[in-house]
Design an enzyme around this catalytic site. Structure first.
Site, PDB file in Angstrom:
ATOM      1  N   GLY A  14      26.731  23.676 -12.954  1.00  0.00           N
ATOM      2  CA  GLY A  14      26.968  23.089 -14.270  1.00  0.00           C
ATOM      3  C   GLY A  14      25.909  22.078 -14.646  1.00  0.00           C
ATOM      4  CB  SER A  15      22.797  21.395 -13.275  1.00  0.00           C
ATOM      5  OG  SER A  15      22.402  22.669 -12.829  1.00  0.00           O
ATOM      6  CB  THR A  16      22.514  23.923 -18.681  1.00  0.00           C
ATOM      7  OG1 THR A  16      23.866  23.817 -19.143  1.00  0.00           O
ATOM      8  CG2 THR A  16      22.368  25.157 -17.794  1.00  0.00           C
ATOM      9  N   GLY A  18      24.148  17.159 -19.595  1.00  0.00           N
ATOM     10  CA  GLY A  18      25.051  16.106 -19.172  1.00  0.00           C
ATOM     11  C   GLY A  18      24.771  15.541 -17.792  1.00  0.00           C
ATOM     12  CB  ILE A  19      27.105  14.187 -15.216  1.00  0.00           C
ATOM     13  CG1 ILE A  19      27.691  13.029 -16.036  1.00  0.00           C
ATOM     14  CG2 ILE A  19      27.015  13.786 -13.743  1.00  0.00           C
ATOM     15  CD1 ILE A  19      29.130  12.684 -15.660  1.00  0.00           C
ATOM     16  N   GLY A  20      25.344  16.811 -14.882  1.00  0.00           N
ATOM     17  CA  GLY A  20      24.732  17.793 -13.988  1.00  0.00           C
ATOM     18  C   GLY A  20      23.228  17.859 -14.135  1.00  0.00           C
ATOM     19  CB  SER A 141      37.115  12.300 -12.915  1.00  0.00           C
ATOM     20  OG  SER A 141      37.581  11.485 -13.972  1.00  0.00           O
ATOM     21  CE1 TYR A 154      38.265  16.759 -15.758  1.00  0.00           C
ATOM     22  CE2 TYR A 154      39.301  14.602 -15.928  1.00  0.00           C
ATOM     23  CZ  TYR A 154      38.178  15.376 -15.707  1.00  0.00           C
ATOM     24  OH  TYR A 154      36.976  14.764 -15.415  1.00  0.00           O
TER      25      TYR A 154
END
Length: 264
Positions: A14-16, A18-20, A141, A154
């Site tokens: 999930g690194s495209t 934001g935090i990733g 989180s 979540y």
């Protein structure tokens, strides 16, 4: 402190954006060969190109695979057989009242937020143990500790990540492999930034005022009293993934600005 990850390969799910993406950039800047992951080829390619431009001499590749499914995890593993560092960052969230959350949503959140990390850790951790060095980091989180009533499903998945990470850490006893969790708080990633801009327009405020008002209203225990930046979270993750963090194992490390009102 100089963090040098030369010779290490890092997979960041999930690194495209934001935090990733910030984590991927931080690891690349520290010398690691980074594998960017996302669901769509177009976004993956764009993120790879962007990182190569932002980090001089970056060693970066991309794999398009939906890690919310077993077949997607298999595709990522087939493309990248070994990893020294695994950052389980892929995740989803959605505010929804408990009585409106159908079974399908519970299953979907568990598959994305928990099973992606389970499957990839199962694939990459044996190699780390064999080589006697490795880092696995779950991006959890503060909602793992403060279950949000507006998205209990979540919060459940974020707590589950802590349990998985701690259990895996127990399996590393006496080795140079570590497994930890990092717990961000409200972070001004791209999606949140759009939300804050919308709030600012609605309330005739500056974006900074809107962001501070949101935190004050919805996370009143925050000591930071603002959103963190993706880079601030990434800095913690890069440290945990480094050789310098060799004595940190089985830990749930908070980077949530003091929202969790506890000394432990």
């Amino acid at each position: 402190m100089i963090i040098d990850l030369s010779g290490k390969t890092a997979v960041v799910t999930g690194s495209t954006a934001g935090i990733g993406y910030a984590i991927a950039r931080g690891l690349a800047a520290s010398g690691a060969s980074v594998v960017i992951n996302g669901r769509g080829r177009e976004k993956v390619d764009a993120a790879v190109k962007r990182l190569a431009q932002e980090v001089e001499k970056a060693k970066v590749t991309g794999v398009a695979a939906d890690v919310s499914t077993a077949s997607g995890c298999d595709a990522l593993i087939a493309a990248q057989r070994e990893a020294d560092i695994l950052i389980n960052n892929a995740g989803i969230f959605e505010p929804k009242g408990f009585f409106e959350i159908p079974d399908a949503d519970w299953s979907r959140f568990f598959e994305v937020n928990v099973m992606s990390g389970v499957r990839l850790s199962r694939a990459y951790m044996p190699g780390m143990l064999k080589r006697n060095w490795g880092r696995i980091v779950f991006i959890s989180s503060e909602s793992a500790l403060n279950i949000p009533r507006e998205m209990i499903h979540y919060g459940m998945t974020k707590t589950a990540q802590l349990a998985v990470a701690r259990g895996l850490a127990e399996m590393t006893r006496g080795t140079a492999v570590t497994v930890n969790s990092v717990l961000p708080g409200p972070t001004l990633s791209e999606g949140v930034e759009t939300f804050v801009k919308s709030l600012a327009r609605q309330n005739n405020q500056s974006e900074e005022e809107a962001a501070k008002s949101f935190v004050k209203q919805h996370r009143p225990t925050s000591i930071l009293q603002r959103f963190a930046s993706p880079d601030e979270i990434a800095n913690m993750v890069v440290f945990v993934a480094s050789k310098e963090a060799s004595a940190t194992n089985g830990a749930a490390i908070r980077a949530e600005g003091g929202i969790v009102n506890s000394i432990a």
